[in-house]
Write a protein that holds these residues in place. Sequence first.
Motif, PDB file in Angstrom:
ATOM      1  N   ILE A 591      -8.054   7.481   2.575  1.00 28.30           N
ATOM      2  CA  ILE A 591      -6.582   7.411   2.017  1.00 28.30           C
ATOM      3  C   ILE A 591      -6.165   6.262   1.429  1.00 28.30           C
ATOM      4  O   ILE A 591      -5.449   6.317   0.589  1.00 28.30           O
ATOM      5  CB  ILE A 591      -5.767   8.124   3.325  1.00 28.30           C
ATOM      6  CG1 ILE A 591      -6.081   9.653   3.399  1.00 28.30           C
ATOM      7  CG2 ILE A 591      -4.067   7.981   2.915  1.00 28.30           C
ATOM      8  CD1 ILE A 591      -5.384  10.209   4.670  1.00 28.30           C
ATOM      9  N   GLN A 592      -6.294   5.119   2.119  1.00 28.05           N
ATOM     10  CA  GLN A 592      -6.083   3.996   1.650  1.00 28.05           C
ATOM     11  C   GLN A 592      -6.638   3.483   0.338  1.00 28.05           C
ATOM     12  O   GLN A 592      -5.930   3.039  -0.724  1.00 28.05           O
ATOM     13  CB  GLN A 592      -6.288   2.861   2.821  1.00 28.05           C
ATOM     14  CG  GLN A 592      -5.507   2.902   4.014  1.00 28.05           C
ATOM     15  CD  GLN A 592      -5.900   2.034   4.999  1.00 28.05           C
ATOM     16  OE1 GLN A 592      -6.674   1.008   4.806  1.00 28.05           O
ATOM     17  NE2 GLN A 592      -5.438   2.010   6.239  1.00 28.05           N
ATOM     18  N   GLU A 595      -4.634   5.760  -2.208  1.00 31.83           N
ATOM     19  CA  GLU A 595      -3.198   5.107  -2.189  1.00 31.83           C
ATOM     20  C   GLU A 595      -3.181   3.669  -3.071  1.00 31.83           C
ATOM     21  O   GLU A 595      -2.472   3.629  -4.160  1.00 31.83           O
ATOM     22  CB  GLU A 595      -2.398   4.801  -1.074  1.00 31.83           C
ATOM     23  CG  GLU A 595      -2.328   6.039  -0.452  1.00 31.83           C
ATOM     24  CD  GLU A 595      -1.483   5.596   1.016  1.00 31.83           C
ATOM     25  OE1 GLU A 595      -0.120   5.868   0.880  1.00 31.83           O
ATOM     26  OE2 GLU A 595      -1.828   5.284   1.858  1.00 31.83           O
ATOM     27  N   HIS A 596      -4.298   2.954  -2.805  1.00 29.68           N
ATOM     28  CA  HIS A 596      -4.461   1.653  -3.782  1.00 29.68           C
ATOM     29  C   HIS A 596      -4.989   1.972  -5.011  1.00 29.68           C
ATOM     30  O   HIS A 596      -4.309   1.280  -5.839  1.00 29.68           O
ATOM     31  CB  HIS A 596      -5.535   0.950  -2.729  1.00 29.68           C
ATOM     32  CG  HIS A 596      -6.038  -0.465  -3.501  1.00 29.68           C
ATOM     33  ND1 HIS A 596      -5.089  -1.750  -3.605  1.00 29.68           N
ATOM     34  CD2 HIS A 596      -7.083  -0.923  -4.322  1.00 29.68           C
ATOM     35  CE1 HIS A 596      -5.596  -2.494  -4.248  1.00 29.68           C
ATOM     36  NE2 HIS A 596      -6.935  -2.262  -4.621  1.00 29.68           N
ATOM     37  N   TYR A 614      -5.344  16.049   0.968  1.00 28.98           N
ATOM     38  CA  TYR A 614      -3.816  15.841   1.474  1.00 28.98           C
ATOM     39  C   TYR A 614      -3.152  16.951   2.167  1.00 28.98           C
ATOM     40  O   TYR A 614      -2.793  17.047   3.424  1.00 28.98           O
ATOM     41  CB  TYR A 614      -2.915  15.312   0.434  1.00 28.98           C
ATOM     42  CG  TYR A 614      -3.332  13.893  -0.201  1.00 28.98           C
ATOM     43  CD1 TYR A 614      -3.795  12.831   0.544  1.00 28.98           C
ATOM     44  CD2 TYR A 614      -3.036  13.578  -1.542  1.00 28.98           C
ATOM     45  CE1 TYR A 614      -4.114  11.710  -0.005  1.00 28.98           C
ATOM     46  CE2 TYR A 614      -3.423  12.385  -1.987  1.00 28.98           C
ATOM     47  CZ  TYR A 614      -3.880  11.380  -1.258  1.00 28.98           C
ATOM     48  OH  TYR A 614      -4.098  10.129  -1.584  1.00 28.98           O
ATOM     49  N   ARG A 619      -0.243  15.983   4.734  1.00 29.94           N
ATOM     50  CA  ARG A 619       0.257  14.663   4.037  1.00 29.94           C
ATOM     51  C   ARG A 619       0.947  15.122   2.553  1.00 29.94           C
ATOM     52  O   ARG A 619       0.503  14.908   1.799  1.00 29.94           O
ATOM     53  CB  ARG A 619      -0.694  13.577   3.946  1.00 29.94           C
ATOM     54  CG  ARG A 619      -1.318  13.120   5.163  1.00 29.94           C
ATOM     55  CD  ARG A 619      -0.262  12.230   6.041  1.00 29.94           C
ATOM     56  NE  ARG A 619       0.411  11.390   5.186  1.00 29.94           N
ATOM     57  CZ  ARG A 619       0.162  10.008   5.135  1.00 29.94           C
ATOM     58  NH1 ARG A 619      -1.079   9.729   5.777  1.00 29.94           N
ATOM     59  NH2 ARG A 619       0.871   9.183   4.397  1.00 29.94           N
ATOM     60  N   LEU A 622       1.910  12.504   0.237  1.00 29.15           N
ATOM     61  CA  LEU A 622       0.918  11.670  -0.758  1.00 29.15           C
ATOM     62  C   LEU A 622       0.581  12.834  -1.706  1.00 29.15           C
ATOM     63  O   LEU A 622       0.399  12.160  -2.967  1.00 29.15           O
ATOM     64  CB  LEU A 622      -0.371  11.720   0.313  1.00 29.15           C
ATOM     65  CG  LEU A 622      -0.174  10.454   1.375  1.00 29.15           C
ATOM     66  CD1 LEU A 622      -1.649  10.284   1.958  1.00 29.15           C
ATOM     67  CD2 LEU A 622       0.270   9.244   0.910  1.00 29.15           C
ATOM     68  N   ALA A 625       3.705  11.588  -4.035  1.00 29.55           N
ATOM     69  CA  ALA A 625       3.359  10.382  -4.544  1.00 29.55           C
ATOM     70  C   ALA A 625       2.270  10.632  -5.617  1.00 29.55           C
ATOM     71  O   ALA A 625       2.206   9.991  -6.612  1.00 29.55           O
ATOM     72  CB  ALA A 625       2.818   9.394  -3.384  1.00 29.55           C
ATOM     73  N   SER A 626       1.206  11.464  -5.384  1.00 27.07           N
ATOM     74  CA  SER A 626       0.405  11.655  -6.567  1.00 27.07           C
ATOM     75  C   SER A 626       0.947  12.189  -7.865  1.00 27.07           C
ATOM     76  O   SER A 626       0.690  11.803  -8.898  1.00 27.07           O
ATOM     77  CB  SER A 626      -0.863  12.678  -6.099  1.00 27.07           C
ATOM     78  OG  SER A 626      -1.469  11.715  -5.026  1.00 27.07           O
ATOM     79  N   ASP A 629       2.536   9.524 -10.017  1.00 26.57           N
ATOM     80  CA  ASP A 629       1.798   8.455 -10.340  1.00 26.57           C
ATOM     81  C   ASP A 629       2.045   8.196 -11.601  1.00 26.57           C
ATOM     82  O   ASP A 629       1.834   9.334 -12.605  1.00 26.57           O
ATOM     83  CB  ASP A 629       0.241   8.781  -9.916  1.00 26.57           C
ATOM     84  CG  ASP A 629      -0.784   7.619 -10.399  1.00 26.57           C
ATOM     85  OD1 ASP A 629      -0.468   7.046 -11.302  1.00 26.57           O
ATOM     86  OD2 ASP A 629      -1.792   7.543  -9.685  1.00 26.57           O
TER      87      ASP A 629
END
Length: 679
Positions: A591-592, A595-596, A614, A619, A622, A625-626, A629
């Motif tokens: 996941i990190q 996200e990165h 996700y 989640r 997330l 958030a995607s 993007d």
Amino acid sequence: MFTEMREIMNRQHCFCGKWIADDEFFNIKPRNVFHRQLEKVNIPCDERRDCHTLFRKQFDYNRDFTSATIYISADDYYKLYINGQFVAQGPAPAYHFEYNYNVIDVHPYLVKGKNTIAVHTLYQGLINRVWQSGDNRHGLILDLDIDGDNVLASDETFKTHRHSAYSETGVVGNQTQFLETYDSRSAEVGFADMNFDDSSWEYAKIHHFDDHCLKEQISSMLVFEKKLPVKEKWNGNSVLIDFGSNYVGYLVMTAIGKGGDVVTVRCGQELDEDGNVRFILRANCKYEETWILSDGESSLDWFDYKSFRYAQICIPDGCALSGVHMNVRHYPFTLQANLKEKYASDAQLKKVWNLCVHTQQYGVQEVIQDCMEREKGFYVGDGCYTALTHMILTRDDSIVKKLIHDSFSSGFITDGLVTCLDCSFMQEIAEYPLMLVYLILWHYNFTGDREFLEENYAKVVLLLDSYRRNYEKNFLLNNLDRWCVVEWPKNFQDNYDADISEGKVCRDVHISINAYYIAAIKAANRISEILKLPLYRDENPLKDAFMSAFYDKERHLFKDSESSDHISLIGNVFPFAFELCPDDECKNNIIQMLEHRGIHSLSMFGTFLALMGYIRSHREDLVEASLRDEGAWLRMLREGATTTFESWGKNTKWNTSLFHMTFSYAAAFMADFDLNSIF
């Protein structure tokens, strides 16, 4: 809808009519176009190509009637006219041994007295992803029933003639379609009219070697919409037409001019820097064609469709245009899902939703195609995600059922199935049939159609047994004589360390295909539980071998292959999505990474799986958030997208389609539907 599909699958029409053809095709034996991808096969198909063949029949019916139905099919394709009116076109692509026929209510088109049935058929003759063509199969079959009685059947009393208005002026895309020069001076123009003189035409002949086995088409027929231009701009003898969005269909217009006048028509999905139509598409299709006028009034009648937003029409002096519009074609679409309430007030996310819904509405044709111009291919892999989205948005599972059914039908070519369905282009991608297995489970989870699940479970077992028999060693797949895509386009593969080149055996034992394999086996086991059958097989030895081969215990991430220490983002998305992470530390590390790097670091396969991971990890934050993007769907919108691109931007692939279905799956993650109930 589900009951209706079942009824269609259980009933079949027994034709009185025979397959008929013209002098060139009636006595030709079919040619085999099927083979494994790595076999070196040369199929010559230059001798018969782009054959536009017309059929006509006049008849009298002098009684009142309350119902009238035509049962019709043609190979490769037909357009049906009754008494001068366009009625329908088809059929949806299929293999010859279960070839589709259409059932059409024609009561509104017939009259008491004299009637004319006219059919324009096409034998394309190319080896491509569109149809099973190049196989020398061509002809027409139809029955007309009025009030339950057969009153007309295709036979040797039908007249036939070649349509001379169409001439081949090049092939576009991946051998996808012919550019058309249309000549309105042709003697066959107006062939569908009741008073057309066909006295010089020959009679059709019964096809001696026809081997079609017919089956009623379970999916719906196309619907059509008339789209008027939103803008017109004249510059001298040239007019630029803007329809406001990319669509799929035919440019229609009328012109008044002199016989022999030439009109140049250029279509495209965008404009160039000078404000002209970019008719050489990024997807390597050159949409430039000519129309030759007759004296007086002429109407443009293109047969094959294109994907475009803009048209630039150049006319000679003294010519006048009128009635310019686009006849848009697509699969029936009624939106039954809503945007999630939490997204509805967000202007950006609402635009993403509208982009994906519009793409689904106007992109799905008689099958789920990948792109609308370069290939027009019925691809299994990305088609699984596109078809799932269509089902969620419309509550119509017919397209999903056709994809599943036709995929298994390809088993006559190879027991591991093929990549692109109902066509003569042979390609095998290792992951795609495995994706089909969990689509079958998702379909059941959505519809509750246990009977369809039962019908397909034995086929799932045969498929997985073939992978086990042909490729599995020590519980891992290797030596695959079929291409492994991993991610597409390949510049999104993040230096994935395995030799997955197309056109050769993949010797490397790598994570992608083995993750798909375990996911398919897990899905098969879940299906067997639903059906109260013994498990297909024990998953644990495969999971143990997977962990031993690919998991790096020190870095708590997965390696690309058994012989490599390289860790890629795409390589870790697969175990994340398919719940193969051994612990939370591994899952959190993936996941990190996501996200990165951002979801835009993945492409069409990895992005779906990341979003699915996700959802399975609960989640939703997330997922949101995607969707936000800046390098993903929002980038498409910044670059002027009206339909989803093949990649995140116009220049992120060397031959980007600007009307590609796959990324429309964002709508599945934005709809007011609990995806956990499917996944």
